[in-house]
Design an enzyme around this catalytic site. Structure first.
Site, PDB file in Angstrom:
ATOM      1  N   PRO A   1      11.507  -4.504  -6.895  1.00  0.00           N
ATOM      2  CA  PRO A   1      10.383  -4.480  -7.836  1.00  0.00           C
ATOM      3  C   PRO A   1       9.046  -4.999  -7.321  1.00  0.00           C
ATOM      4  CG  PRO A   1      11.627  -6.482  -8.171  1.00  0.00           C
ATOM      5  CD  PRO A   1      12.316  -5.733  -7.038  1.00  0.00           C
ATOM      6  N   CYS A   2       8.898  -5.316  -6.034  1.00  0.00           N
ATOM      7  CA  CYS A   2       7.730  -6.089  -5.618  1.00  0.00           C
ATOM      8  C   CYS A   2       6.404  -5.338  -5.736  1.00  0.00           C
ATOM      9  CB  CYS A   2       7.912  -6.649  -4.214  1.00  0.00           C
ATOM     10  SG  CYS A   2       7.838  -5.434  -2.895  1.00  0.00           S
ATOM     11  N   ARG A   3       6.425  -3.996  -5.893  1.00  0.00           N
ATOM     12  CA  ARG A   3       5.159  -3.290  -6.097  1.00  0.00           C
ATOM     13  C   ARG A   3       5.036  -2.704  -7.501  1.00  0.00           C
ATOM     14  NH1 ARG A   3       3.343   0.931  -1.736  1.00  0.00           N
ATOM     15  NH2 ARG A   3       1.689   1.112  -3.278  1.00  0.00           N
TER      16      ARG A   3
END
Length: 227
Positions: A174-176
């Site tokens: 999910p980091c972007r």
């Protein structure tokens, strides 16, 4: 105040996450799309969940428009399963599938307090209960998404422990997510339009894993507001 409003910094708070999920599930129930909310006992936490049975052909998984995707409602209709039975409690091996090779996919939408975004956790197994390997999971990803997924770790499919269940699940990193969602949320604010974060996010992320949303989710958003 719109039911689907996000925090002023465009990050998703846990309260708004749960409200958006509630909104989303209300429409899912109305159209029989199979999404439910699972609460964690003795806590205020929970997650959205959906189970799908998908047919697999000799060449792997076909794309959603071509494959037969059986959601909970359709599954019950086709195999004459009683409405009072939960899909997870059904002994699939006892049902005549007429030689069809089926894969059971289980999707969870979980809130990440670290990233302040929803995260898509999932797992899959065959009719005998054998979990699919990471290689087999990659086979289920549509071809037009595979190259993009391999471009960077932010989108890579990996295996992690489910934060609420403590069980191994696959995860779409999910980091972007915040970066991808910000233009959508800003645009909605500028146009003074209501947007459900979960609907907008899942519309982007879901198809990567064969999880497409009916268009009615989008059209239903504007009608739902917080009292």
């Amino acid at each position: 105040m719109d039911y689907d409003s996000c925090n002023t910094d465009l990050h998703l708070g846990e309260k708004t996450f749960q409200l958006s999920c509630h909104n989303f599930i209300q429409h899912s129930k109305a159209i029989g799309d199979g999404w439910v909310w699972e609460s964690i006992e003795a806590t205020n936490e929970g997650y959205m969940k959906k189970v799908l049975l998908k047919m697999k052909n000799a060449f792997g998984y076909t794309i959603p428009e071509q494959q037969k995707i059986v959601n909970e409602k359709t599954y019950r209709q086709e195999f004459e399963v009683q409405d009072t039975m939960d899909l997870e409690e059904i002994d699939i091996s006892s049902i005549d599938l007429s030689g069809r090779e089926m894969i059971r996919f289980e999707y969870h939408v979980v809130y990440s307090s670290s990233y302040q975004v929803p995260v898509l956790y999932f797992r899959a197994c065959d009719i005998d209960g054998r979990p699919l390997t990471l290689e087999e999971i990659w086979q289920s990803v549509q071809e037009n998404y595979k190259e993009r997924l391999l471009e960077g770790p932010w989108e890579t499919i990996t295996q992690q422990e489910h934060p609420l269940l403590g069980q191994p699940f696959f995860i779409l990193h999910p980091c972007r997510t915040h970066e991808l969602m910000t233009p959508i949320l800003k645009g909605a604010r500028e146009e003074k339009q209501s947007v459900n974060y979960i609907t907008a996010w899942l519309s982007m992320m879901g198809p990567v894993l064969g999880l497409n949303l009916p268009i009615s989710y989008t059209t239903a958003t504007s009608a739902q507001q917080l009292d």
